[in-house]
Scaffold this active site. Structure first.
Site, PDB file in Angstrom:
ATOM      1  N   ASN A   1      60.693  23.214  34.185  1.00  0.00           N
ATOM      2  CA  ASN A   1      60.798  21.749  34.077  1.00  0.00           C
ATOM      3  C   ASN A   1      61.049  21.387  32.609  1.00  0.00           C
ATOM      4  O   ASN A   1      60.267  21.746  31.723  1.00  0.00           O
ATOM      5  CB  ASN A   1      59.488  21.114  34.582  1.00  0.00           C
ATOM      6  CG  ASN A   1      59.561  19.592  34.570  1.00  0.00           C
ATOM      7  OD1 ASN A   1      60.049  18.993  33.626  1.00  0.00           O
ATOM      8  ND2 ASN A   1      59.036  18.974  35.606  1.00  0.00           N
TER       9      ASN A   1
ATOM     10  N   HIS B   1      59.880  17.459  29.200  1.00  0.00           N
ATOM     11  CA  HIS B   1      59.237  17.134  27.929  1.00  0.00           C
ATOM     12  C   HIS B   1      60.057  17.528  26.710  1.00  0.00           C
ATOM     13  O   HIS B   1      59.679  17.220  25.584  1.00  0.00           O
ATOM     14  CB  HIS B   1      57.802  17.645  27.930  1.00  0.00           C
ATOM     15  CG  HIS B   1      57.026  16.952  29.021  1.00  0.00           C
ATOM     16  ND1 HIS B   1      56.842  15.593  29.029  1.00  0.00           N
ATOM     17  CD2 HIS B   1      56.504  17.409  30.186  1.00  0.00           C
ATOM     18  CE1 HIS B   1      56.192  15.239  30.125  1.00  0.00           C
ATOM     19  NE2 HIS B   1      55.988  16.324  30.852  1.00  0.00           N
TER      20      HIS B   1
ATOM     21  N   HIS C   1      62.520  15.425  36.354  1.00  0.00           N
ATOM     22  CA  HIS C   1      61.918  14.278  37.052  1.00  0.00           C
ATOM     23  C   HIS C   1      62.507  13.017  36.416  1.00  0.00           C
ATOM     24  O   HIS C   1      62.208  12.700  35.267  1.00  0.00           O
ATOM     25  CB  HIS C   1      60.400  14.346  36.856  1.00  0.00           C
ATOM     26  CG  HIS C   1      59.630  13.277  37.571  1.00  0.00           C
ATOM     27  ND1 HIS C   1      58.256  13.253  37.591  1.00  0.00           N
ATOM     28  CD2 HIS C   1      60.029  12.196  38.289  1.00  0.00           C
ATOM     29  CE1 HIS C   1      57.844  12.213  38.294  1.00  0.00           C
ATOM     30  NE2 HIS C   1      58.898  11.552  38.711  1.00  0.00           N
TER      31      HIS C   1
ATOM     32  N   ARG D   1      62.143   9.631  36.098  1.00  0.00           N
ATOM     33  CA  ARG D   1      61.135   8.604  36.390  1.00  0.00           C
ATOM     34  C   ARG D   1      61.754   7.223  36.419  1.00  0.00           C
ATOM     35  O   ARG D   1      62.721   6.947  35.698  1.00  0.00           O
ATOM     36  CB  ARG D   1      60.018   8.646  35.349  1.00  0.00           C
ATOM     37  CG  ARG D   1      59.011   9.746  35.581  1.00  0.00           C
ATOM     38  CD  ARG D   1      57.862   9.648  34.589  1.00  0.00           C
ATOM     39  NE  ARG D   1      56.783  10.551  34.943  1.00  0.00           N
ATOM     40  CZ  ARG D   1      55.792  10.237  35.768  1.00  0.00           C
ATOM     41  NH1 ARG D   1      55.723   9.025  36.298  1.00  0.00           N
ATOM     42  NH2 ARG D   1      54.856  11.106  36.051  1.00  0.00           N
TER      43      ARG D   1
ATOM     44  N   ARG E   1      61.073   7.408  31.036  1.00  0.00           N
ATOM     45  CA  ARG E   1      60.345   7.734  29.801  1.00  0.00           C
ATOM     46  C   ARG E   1      60.816   9.039  29.159  1.00  0.00           C
ATOM     47  O   ARG E   1      60.593   9.266  27.995  1.00  0.00           O
ATOM     48  CB  ARG E   1      58.840   7.786  30.055  1.00  0.00           C
ATOM     49  CG  ARG E   1      58.416   8.900  30.981  1.00  0.00           C
ATOM     50  CD  ARG E   1      56.916   8.993  31.106  1.00  0.00           C
ATOM     51  NE  ARG E   1      56.355   7.915  31.886  1.00  0.00           N
ATOM     52  CZ  ARG E   1      55.139   7.984  32.448  1.00  0.00           C
ATOM     53  NH1 ARG E   1      54.397   9.058  32.266  1.00  0.00           N
ATOM     54  NH2 ARG E   1      54.672   6.998  33.176  1.00  0.00           N
TER      55      ARG E   1
ATOM     56  N   GLU F   1      63.318  15.903  40.898  1.00  0.00           N
ATOM     57  CA  GLU F   1      62.111  15.208  41.340  1.00  0.00           C
ATOM     58  C   GLU F   1      62.335  13.700  41.253  1.00  0.00           C
ATOM     59  O   GLU F   1      62.806  13.200  40.222  1.00  0.00           O
ATOM     60  CB  GLU F   1      60.924  15.591  40.454  1.00  0.00           C
ATOM     61  CG  GLU F   1      60.537  17.051  40.559  1.00  0.00           C
ATOM     62  CD  GLU F   1      59.316  17.392  39.730  1.00  0.00           C
ATOM     63  OE1 GLU F   1      58.598  18.323  40.112  1.00  0.00           O
ATOM     64  OE2 GLU F   1      59.091  16.742  38.693  1.00  0.00           O
TER      65      GLU F   1
ATOM     66  N   THR G   1      51.998  12.848  36.866  1.00  0.00           N
ATOM     67  CA  THR G   1      51.849  12.692  38.322  1.00  0.00           C
ATOM     68  C   THR G   1      50.408  13.004  38.740  1.00  0.00           C
ATOM     69  O   THR G   1      49.953  14.134  38.601  1.00  0.00           O
ATOM     70  CB  THR G   1      52.833  13.624  39.051  1.00  0.00           C
ATOM     71  OG1 THR G   1      54.122  13.421  38.479  1.00  0.00           O
ATOM     72  CG2 THR G   1      52.879  13.313  40.530  1.00  0.00           C
TER      73      THR G   1
ATOM     74  N   GLU H   1      55.807  21.410  47.801  1.00  0.00           N
ATOM     75  CA  GLU H   1      55.298  21.921  46.526  1.00  0.00           C
ATOM     76  C   GLU H   1      53.852  21.463  46.427  1.00  0.00           C
ATOM     77  O   GLU H   1      53.572  20.261  46.452  1.00  0.00           O
ATOM     78  CB  GLU H   1      56.116  21.387  45.347  1.00  0.00           C
ATOM     79  CG  GLU H   1      55.555  21.890  44.010  1.00  0.00           C
ATOM     80  CD  GLU H   1      56.432  21.531  42.815  1.00  0.00           C
ATOM     81  OE1 GLU H   1      57.671  21.462  42.962  1.00  0.00           O
ATOM     82  OE2 GLU H   1      55.858  21.322  41.726  1.00  0.00           O
TER      83      GLU H   1
ATOM     84  N   HIS I   1      52.351  22.062  38.584  1.00  0.00           N
ATOM     85  CA  HIS I   1      51.755  20.973  37.803  1.00  0.00           C
ATOM     86  C   HIS I   1      50.562  21.495  37.001  1.00  0.00           C
ATOM     87  O   HIS I   1      49.608  22.008  37.561  1.00  0.00           O
ATOM     88  CB  HIS I   1      51.299  19.773  38.638  1.00  0.00           C
ATOM     89  CG  HIS I   1      51.101  18.566  37.755  1.00  0.00           C
ATOM     90  ND1 HIS I   1      52.098  17.655  37.494  1.00  0.00           N
ATOM     91  CD2 HIS I   1      50.044  18.170  36.998  1.00  0.00           C
ATOM     92  CE1 HIS I   1      51.655  16.747  36.647  1.00  0.00           C
ATOM     93  NE2 HIS I   1      50.410  17.044  36.330  1.00  0.00           N
TER      94      HIS I   1
HETATM   95  C1  LIG Z   1      55.952  15.927  39.677  1.00  0.00           C
HETATM   96  C2  LIG Z   1      55.505  16.742  38.556  1.00  0.00           C
HETATM   97  O1  LIG Z   1      54.468  17.346  38.620  1.00  0.00           O
HETATM   98  C3  LIG Z   1      56.332  16.874  37.312  1.00  0.00           C
HETATM   99  O2  LIG Z   1      57.367  15.984  37.307  1.00  0.00           O
HETATM  100  C4  LIG Z   1      55.530  16.708  36.119  1.00  0.00           C
HETATM  101  O3  LIG Z   1      54.668  15.658  36.419  1.00  0.00           O
HETATM  102  C5  LIG Z   1      56.324  16.465  34.848  1.00  0.00           C
HETATM  103  O4  LIG Z   1      56.621  15.131  34.630  1.00  0.00           O
HETATM  104  P1  LIG Z   1      55.553  14.088  34.035  1.00  0.00           P
HETATM  105  O5  LIG Z   1      54.799  14.777  32.942  1.00  0.00           O
HETATM  106  O6  LIG Z   1      56.342  12.920  33.608  1.00  0.00           O
HETATM  107  O7  LIG Z   1      54.625  13.732  35.160  1.00  0.00           O
HETATM  108  N1  LIG Z   2      56.349  19.783  39.720  1.00  0.00           N
HETATM  109  C1  LIG Z   2      55.640  20.314  38.619  1.00  0.00           C
HETATM  110  C2  LIG Z   2      56.535  20.504  37.466  1.00  0.00           C
HETATM  111  O1  LIG Z   2      57.723  20.373  37.589  1.00  0.00           O
HETATM  112  C3  LIG Z   2      55.998  20.906  36.156  1.00  0.00           C
HETATM  113  O2  LIG Z   2      54.817  20.238  35.820  1.00  0.00           O
HETATM  114  P1  LIG Z   2      54.164  20.525  34.376  1.00  0.00           P
HETATM  115  O3  LIG Z   2      54.152  22.021  34.160  1.00  0.00           O
HETATM  116  O4  LIG Z   2      55.024  19.845  33.362  1.00  0.00           O
HETATM  117  O5  LIG Z   2      52.779  19.948  34.498  1.00  0.00           O
END
Ligand SMILES: CC(=O)[C@@H](O)[C@H](O)COP(=O)(O)O
Ligand SMILES: NCC(=O)COP(=O)(O)O
Length: 247
Positions: free
Chosen positions: A12, A15, A48, A50, A54, A75, A106, A156, A196
């Site tokens: 992911n 960030h 994701h 959003r 953000r 997402e 989330t 998931e 997550h």
């Molecule tokens: C759904 C989820 O778990 C991820 O999208 C994770 O939350 C990263 O994005 P955020 O940190 O913006 O929630």
């Molecule tokens: N769906 C969870 C994800 O994509 C990654 O979450 P995180 O490792 O950033 O908390």
């Protein structure tokens, strides 16, 4: 020779975009991070988009859709705006997540059981656009059953409560819930992913759960990349989960 257990890593990159949006610059580029992640062994890239934009922006998703070598896991909240966007982009995977404006991240899983008709319709529309849909849910039997009923091929499981556990006993309890959820999901014919809050010190027990398909991990990889570089951070996480799955 025995066959290796397969576990996939979805990276992911949200960030990376968080850092960029903090200053409104053009860097760091999440697209570059995605390509580096793929080179380092990522099996897919998760973003994701959003509602409040953000971190990831619409343009990031459009560019990624053109350049990824692996596959996108998109997402999104279940809103008409996002549905229309996904129908244009047609990502290989779409993960439906709950979203509230004020949350830091989330907070819980999608309430599929409480809105089956709405989620079924979303799953059908996205499937018609060629997307494999997963539902981001708590490891809860009621939600898993509802996910199977609405026709989602995958779920998931939200690992946030496990990641945020305040004691070893609480962590063990949450891990057992995830393990039971994986087994229950598989018994309902679902592909079971998880993610997550997973990081380099808590991902192994989850990766070791038999039958789990993919872990989606972001924040911890981006944080570690500050010190070791993005490719190294991804490669370390991939090695860690593959080893755990084959121990
Ligand atoms: C759904 C989820 O778990 C991820 O999208 C994770 O939350 C990263 O994005 P955020 O940190 O913006 O929630
Ligand atoms: N769906 C969870 C994800 O994509 C990654 O979450 P995180 O490792 O950033 O908390």
């Amino acid at each position: 020779m025995t066959e290796a257990n397969r576990i996939l890593l979805g990276v992911n990159i949200d960030h990376v975009a968080t850092l960029r949006q903090a200053r409104g610059t053009r860097y760091p580029d999440p697209v570059k991070a995605a390509l580096d992640a793929e080179e380092a062994g990522a099996d897919g890239i998760t973003v994701h988009l959003r509602e409040d934009r953000r971190h990831i922006q619409d343009r990031d998703v459009r560019v990624l859709a053109e350049v990824l070598q692996t596959r996108m896991n998109f997402e999104m909240g279940v809103t008409e705006e996002m549905m229309k966007f996904a129908e244009i982009i047609r990502p290989a995977h779409v993960c439906l997540v709950p979203e509230t404006r004020q949350e830091l991240t989330t907070e819980g899983g999608l309430d599929v059981a409480g809105q089956e008709a709405r989620i079924r319709e979303a799953v059908q529309r996205l499937a018609a656009a060629g997307c494999e849909v997963s539902l981001f849910i708590d490891p809860d039997q009621r939600q898993i059953e509802a996910s199977a009923r609405v026709g989602a091929p995958a779920v998931e499981l939200h690992t946030g409560r496990y990641a945020d556990a305040h004691s070893p006993a609480e962590g063990a309890h949450e891990l057992a819930r995830i393990r039971d959820g994986v087994e229950f999901g598989l018994s309902h014919g679902l592909i079971v992913n998880a993610g997550h809050g997973l990081h380099y010190h808590n991902a192994e027990p989850v990766a070791a759960i038999a039958g789990i398909n993919e872990l989606n991990i972001g924040h911890a990889i981006v944080a570690h990349a500050l010190f070791v570089g993005f490719k190294q951070a991804v490669a370390e996480m991939k090695a860690l989960i593959v080893a755990a799955a084959n121990r």
